[in-house]
Design a protein around this motif. Structure first.
Motif, PDB file in Angstrom:
ATOM      1  N   GLU A  41       0.802  -1.225   0.000  1.00  0.00           N
ATOM      2  CA  GLU A  41       0.000   0.000   0.000  1.00  0.00           C
ATOM      3  C   GLU A  41       0.836   1.278   0.000  1.00  0.00           C
ATOM      4  O   GLU A  41       0.314   2.357  -0.297  1.00  0.00           O
ATOM      5  N   THR A  42       2.118   1.165   0.329  1.00  0.00           N
ATOM      6  CA  THR A  42       2.974   2.351   0.425  1.00  0.00           C
ATOM      7  C   THR A  42       3.477   2.772  -0.957  1.00  0.00           C
ATOM      8  O   THR A  42       4.076   1.977  -1.674  1.00  0.00           O
ATOM      9  N   SER A  43       3.215   4.035  -1.297  1.00  0.00           N
ATOM     10  CA  SER A  43       3.620   4.566  -2.601  1.00  0.00           C
ATOM     11  C   SER A  43       4.952   5.302  -2.479  1.00  0.00           C
ATOM     12  O   SER A  43       5.177   6.044  -1.518  1.00  0.00           O
ATOM     13  N   LEU A  44       5.822   5.069  -3.444  1.00  0.00           N
ATOM     14  CA  LEU A  44       7.147   5.709  -3.469  1.00  0.00           C
ATOM     15  C   LEU A  44       7.258   6.575  -4.713  1.00  0.00           C
ATOM     16  O   LEU A  44       7.220   6.062  -5.844  1.00  0.00           O
ATOM     17  N   LYS A  45       7.386   7.868  -4.510  1.00  0.00           N
ATOM     18  CA  LYS A  45       7.511   8.793  -5.641  1.00  0.00           C
ATOM     19  C   LYS A  45       8.930   8.743  -6.207  1.00  0.00           C
ATOM     20  O   LYS A  45       9.869   8.348  -5.512  1.00  0.00           O
ATOM     21  N   ALA A  68      17.102   0.570 -12.994  1.00  0.00           N
ATOM     22  CA  ALA A  68      16.543   1.637 -13.832  1.00  0.00           C
ATOM     23  C   ALA A  68      15.642   2.572 -13.023  1.00  0.00           C
ATOM     24  O   ALA A  68      14.839   2.110 -12.198  1.00  0.00           O
ATOM     25  N   PRO A  69      15.745   3.876 -13.238  1.00  0.00           N
ATOM     26  CA  PRO A  69      14.903   4.836 -12.509  1.00  0.00           C
ATOM     27  C   PRO A  69      13.451   4.752 -12.961  1.00  0.00           C
ATOM     28  O   PRO A  69      13.127   4.166 -13.998  1.00  0.00           O
ATOM     29  N   VAL A  70      12.554   5.336 -12.172  1.00  0.00           N
ATOM     30  CA  VAL A  70      11.127   5.370 -12.502  1.00  0.00           C
ATOM     31  C   VAL A  70      10.708   6.812 -12.746  1.00  0.00           C
ATOM     32  O   VAL A  70      11.337   7.756 -12.244  1.00  0.00           O
ATOM     33  N   ASP A  71       9.639   7.011 -13.517  1.00  0.00           N
ATOM     34  CA  ASP A  71       9.171   8.373 -13.799  1.00  0.00           C
ATOM     35  C   ASP A  71       7.785   8.629 -13.224  1.00  0.00           C
ATOM     36  O   ASP A  71       7.147   9.628 -13.518  1.00  0.00           O
ATOM     37  N   GLN A  72       7.312   7.669 -12.393  1.00  0.00           N
ATOM     38  CA  GLN A  72       6.047   7.853 -11.701  1.00  0.00           C
ATOM     39  C   GLN A  72       6.095   7.061 -10.396  1.00  0.00           C
ATOM     40  O   GLN A  72       7.022   6.280 -10.160  1.00  0.00           O
ATOM     41  N   ALA A  73       5.113   7.286  -9.547  1.00  0.00           N
ATOM     42  CA  ALA A  73       5.095   6.608  -8.247  1.00  0.00           C
ATOM     43  C   ALA A  73       4.792   5.120  -8.416  1.00  0.00           C
ATOM     44  O   ALA A  73       3.983   4.726  -9.258  1.00  0.00           O
ATOM     45  N   TYR A  74       5.497   4.305  -7.640  1.00  0.00           N
ATOM     46  CA  TYR A  74       5.273   2.854  -7.612  1.00  0.00           C
ATOM     47  C   TYR A  74       5.096   2.403  -6.169  1.00  0.00           C
ATOM     48  O   TYR A  74       5.636   3.012  -5.235  1.00  0.00           O
ATOM     49  N   ARG A  75       4.335   1.319  -5.984  1.00  0.00           N
ATOM     50  CA  ARG A  75       4.207   0.721  -4.658  1.00  0.00           C
ATOM     51  C   ARG A  75       5.561   0.121  -4.256  1.00  0.00           C
ATOM     52  O   ARG A  75       6.314  -0.374  -5.108  1.00  0.00           O
ATOM     53  N   ASP A  84      11.258  10.922  -6.753  1.00  0.00           N
ATOM     54  CA  ASP A  84      12.334  11.638  -6.051  1.00  0.00           C
ATOM     55  C   ASP A  84      12.787  10.902  -4.786  1.00  0.00           C
ATOM     56  O   ASP A  84      13.905  11.106  -4.302  1.00  0.00           O
ATOM     57  N   ILE A  85      11.927  10.012  -4.263  1.00  0.00           N
ATOM     58  CA  ILE A  85      12.276   9.246  -3.062  1.00  0.00           C
ATOM     59  C   ILE A  85      12.998   7.949  -3.417  1.00  0.00           C
ATOM     60  O   ILE A  85      14.008   7.591  -2.812  1.00  0.00           O
ATOM     61  N   ILE A  86      12.488   7.250  -4.461  1.00  0.00           N
ATOM     62  CA  ILE A  86      13.021   5.919  -4.742  1.00  0.00           C
ATOM     63  C   ILE A  86      14.189   5.925  -5.725  1.00  0.00           C
ATOM     64  O   ILE A  86      15.064   5.046  -5.678  1.00  0.00           O
ATOM     65  N   ASN A  87      14.260   6.922  -6.615  1.00  0.00           N
ATOM     66  CA  ASN A  87      15.305   6.891  -7.646  1.00  0.00           C
ATOM     67  C   ASN A  87      16.734   6.906  -7.091  1.00  0.00           C
ATOM     68  O   ASN A  87      17.604   6.218  -7.641  1.00  0.00           O
ATOM     69  N   PRO A  88      17.024   7.645  -6.013  1.00  0.00           N
ATOM     70  CA  PRO A  88      18.393   7.562  -5.458  1.00  0.00           C
ATOM     71  C   PRO A  88      18.759   6.134  -5.010  1.00  0.00           C
ATOM     72  O   PRO A  88      19.896   5.694  -5.200  1.00  0.00           O
ATOM     73  N   VAL A  89      17.798   5.422  -4.440  1.00  0.00           N
ATOM     74  CA  VAL A  89      18.051   4.039  -4.018  1.00  0.00           C
ATOM     75  C   VAL A  89      18.281   3.158  -5.247  1.00  0.00           C
ATOM     76  O   VAL A  89      19.186   2.312  -5.269  1.00  0.00           O
ATOM     77  N   LEU A  90      17.470   3.362  -6.283  1.00  0.00           N
ATOM     78  CA  LEU A  90      17.621   2.572  -7.502  1.00  0.00           C
ATOM     79  C   LEU A  90      18.966   2.847  -8.167  1.00  0.00           C
ATOM     80  O   LEU A  90      19.627   1.929  -8.663  1.00  0.00           O
ATOM     81  N   ALA A  91      19.387   4.114  -8.165  1.00  0.00           N
ATOM     82  CA  ALA A  91      20.672   4.469  -8.774  1.00  0.00           C
ATOM     83  C   ALA A  91      21.828   3.811  -8.024  1.00  0.00           C
ATOM     84  O   ALA A  91      22.777   3.308  -8.641  1.00  0.00           O
ATOM     85  N   ASP A  92      21.747   3.816  -6.709  1.00  0.00           N
ATOM     86  CA  ASP A  92      22.805   3.201  -5.894  1.00  0.00           C
ATOM     87  C   ASP A  92      22.942   1.714  -6.183  1.00  0.00           C
ATOM     88  O   ASP A  92      24.018   1.137  -5.976  1.00  0.00           O
ATOM     89  N   ASN A  93      21.858   1.084  -6.654  1.00  0.00           N
ATOM     90  CA  ASN A  93      21.865  -0.365  -6.894  1.00  0.00           C
ATOM     91  C   ASN A  93      21.791  -0.715  -8.380  1.00  0.00           C
ATOM     92  O   ASN A  93      21.415  -1.827  -8.738  1.00  0.00           O
TER      93      ASN A  93
END
Length: 620
Positions: A480-484, A498-505, A486-495
């Motif tokens: 149920e938790t949405s990740l925008k 691929a970055p996202v361009d919209q919010a994902y659960r 700007d919040i999740i892309n730094p974590v994705l980049a560190d690992n």
């Protein structure tokens, strides 16, 4: 001398016998455990370790069912490792190194504190049988002990013969006598018997080894444990070491091949394919110039070392001469040489799924007598035999685990349906539904089943219910938790994801191969919630989310299998009267007497065409 009639008599106090006796007694049966030596109850006859690939899952299952093996392993552990962490969760397998003396001591203490359980030291020479039903045992002292059921867990003791080079000694283990009489009686009753072989490596003095020439193998940084109960966690661990043989070692060993019972025809029985002796490895894999050895300590307060991988029946002088050319073993002092042992077993197609024999009612076989190898396989069979012996004498339903419910179910079904002509060892590859049969969810799979038959305690059940509730709560939060972005892309980049361009659960992000819950917990508000849960709960929720699609697919396959399991075959069905069946199918089906179409389909030599013929004949 013994006038009492027992509900369950267990013969043999190895891993199978101990679990059988504990299960029957804890369920309320008046139980007697007979052993040839009270000082070797729960003895680790071979390597001082529990668990490993697929075997660790069995120990977790035994624990979830209310058995003792996981508890004993935790109390006597000197090191813990979770194997196969680089693979998927279906392959993760817990393993402990154990203090050999402490392991046996903890088993004896646990059994002595089990109500309804008596002990007697003697050798059972024969069974009391009346009208096709076992009624007790005869011992070497001439004592008749009455029992409503008997569980045979004789290990390697039935007509055991030890080989060291050209020397032969009667015995079930080095320094212990063989058991005789039972095989001969059972054969006279119509049972089929065979011979198998196993072996053990030398034990050496750790003070004589140079560990600087070896590769240290430490335990896990944050060690787990086997039992789902509150057993102690390791706060310090002993290291194992790895070393390799070399061409010089191999050449010396080859010099003794003409005196080897394996190669000169003295030993003709089948040994374990997946745990070969060092001479067998050199012979079968002649192209390899080295083989890996594990140098394993036997306990906290002993200098004795188990040389895992150097199992041998070569003459003792050849073993010692060769070992001195292993790096770090130049000055080795040997406590005792390796040896091979041959023993009697009974092909397990002669059993029902309850492990009761087909020829004699209320007689059960468990462990190496069924052609298996390994502590864990034996313990799992012992637990099931003890449960079913209790249930039978008290008029209760049989307790059977299906192949989709437990590795123990796979093990027993393989033995009963396919039989074995070599020592059977469990592997993850033997389980077609291994993603469902993980080590982390054994308690969820099995505890409620065991609680219903009266073995698992209410404490265990409450722990499982709490685990299910909490992991579901955490799963719901992540779904149920949405990740925008700007919040999740730094974590994705560190690992490098691929970055996202919209919010994902959060749960959607977690399904990515290189993203874990620990990595998502770098986000503060995710961490605030996940930190409220134990490692066990976090692991359970992550697996359920990451592998949801695969798990659902396996459940669909299980549902298809269960449809075939519901098609029962009449008892004592005569397959020879169905002319359309192949000759091999008729023979195998008449021998095994499968209870369902699904079991019939698992028999080696029974083709899909044969199954279709059976379905038509049964009107399906």
């Amino acid at each position: 001398m013994i006038t009492e009639t027992y509900d369950v008599i267990v013969v043999g106090a190895g891993h199978a016998g101990c679990e059988a006796a504990a299960a029957a007694a804890n369920l309320g049966s008046k139980t007697l455990l007979i052993t040839m030596n009270m000082q070797t109850i729960g003895q680790m006859s071979c390597n001082p370790a529990m668990g490993g690939i697929a075997k660790g899952q069995i120990v977790r299952e035994i624990d979830a069912l209310g058995g003792y093996s996981g508890i004993i392993a935790d109390k006597s552990a000197i090191q813990f490792k979770m194997l196969n962490l680089s693979k998927g969760p279906a392959m993760w397998s817990p393993r402990t190194q154990n203090d050999r003396m402490m392991f046996a001591e903890e088993w004896r203490l646990a059994l002595e504190n089990t109500p309804n359980l008596d002990f007697f030291q003697d050798m059972v020479k024969s069974l009391l049988i009346e009208n096709g039903q076992v009624t007790g045992v005869n011992t070497s002292l001439g004592i008749q002990i009455k029992g409503k059921s008997v569980v045979l867990t004789n290990g390697t003791f039935l007509n055991g013969l030890i080989h060291v080079g050209d020397k032969q000694l009667g015995g079930g283990r080095m320094g212990e006598p063989k058991a005789f009489g039972i095989t001969e009686q059972l054969v006279s009753l119509g049972f089929e018997a065979g011979r198998m072989k196993t072996g053990t490596p030398p034990r050496v003095d750790g003070r004589s080894l140079d560990y600087s020439k070896m590769e240290e193998q430490k335990g896990d940084e944050n060690p787990q444990k086997f039992s789902y109960l509150d057993t102690p966690r390791l706060t310090k661990q002993l290291s194992c070491h790895i070393v390799y043989t070399n061409e010089t070692v191999h050449d010396i060993l080859r010099e003794g091949f003409d005196r080897s019972p394996m190669f000169n025809g003295t030993i003709q029985s089948t040994g374990p394919r997946y745990c070969p002796s060092i001479e067998d490895k050199i012979n079968r894999f002649a192209e390899r110039n080295r083989h890996q050895l594990f140098v394993e300590p036997e306990g906290w307060r002993t200098v004795e070392i188990y040389v895992n991988g150097f199992s041998s029946s070569l003459p003792e002088d050849v073993q010692i001469k060769a070992m001195k050319h292993i790096p770090g073993f130049e000055n080795v002092k040997v406590f005792r040489p390796g040896y091979a042992i041959e023993y009697d077993y009974f092909p397990p197609t002669q059993l029902h799924h309850t492990l009761e024999t087909k020829l004699v009612q209320n007689l059960y076989f468990a462990g190496q007598i069924n052609g298996t190898t390994g502590y864990e396989e034996a313990a799992g069979q012992g637990l099931m035999a003890g449960i079913n012996a209790h249930n039978k004498v008290h008029g209760k339903d049989e307790f059977i685990l299906n192949r989709d419910e437990a590795y123990i179910g796979v093990l027993i079904d393989d033995l009963i349906t396919k039989g074995t002509e070599e020592p059977y060892r469990m592997f993850t590859s033997r389980a077609e539904y291994r993603l469902l049969l993980r080590q982390d969810n054994a308690d969820i799979r099995l505890t409620e089943k065991s609680y219903k038959i009266g073995l698992a305690t209410e404490e265990r059940l409450k722990k499982v219910e709490n685990k299910i509730t909490q992991s579901a709560q955490l799963e719901t939060f992540l779904r149920e938790t949405s990740l925008k972005p700007d919040i999740i892309n730094p974590v994705l980049a560190d690992n490098e994801s691929a970055p996202v361009d919209q919010a994902y659960r959060a749960a959607q992000i977690l399904t990515r191969p290189n993203i874990t819950l620990d990595k998502l917990s770098k986000i503060d508000f995710i961490s605030e919630t996940t930190s409220l849960y134990s490692n066990e709960i976090r692991e359970q929720a992550e697996i359920n989310i990451k592998y949801k699609g695969y798990i659902e697919k396996e459940k669909e396959n299980v549902a298809k299998l269960h449809r075939l399991e519901t098609i029962k075959i009449p008892q004592d069905f005569d397959y020879s009267k169905i002319s359309s069946l192949s000759a091999e199918a008729k023979q195998k089906l008449n021998t095994v007497q499968p209870k369902t179409i699904a079991q019939a389909g698992r028999i080696s030599g029974v083709s899909p065409a044969d199954i279709n013929v059976l379905l038509i004949y049964l009107g399906r």
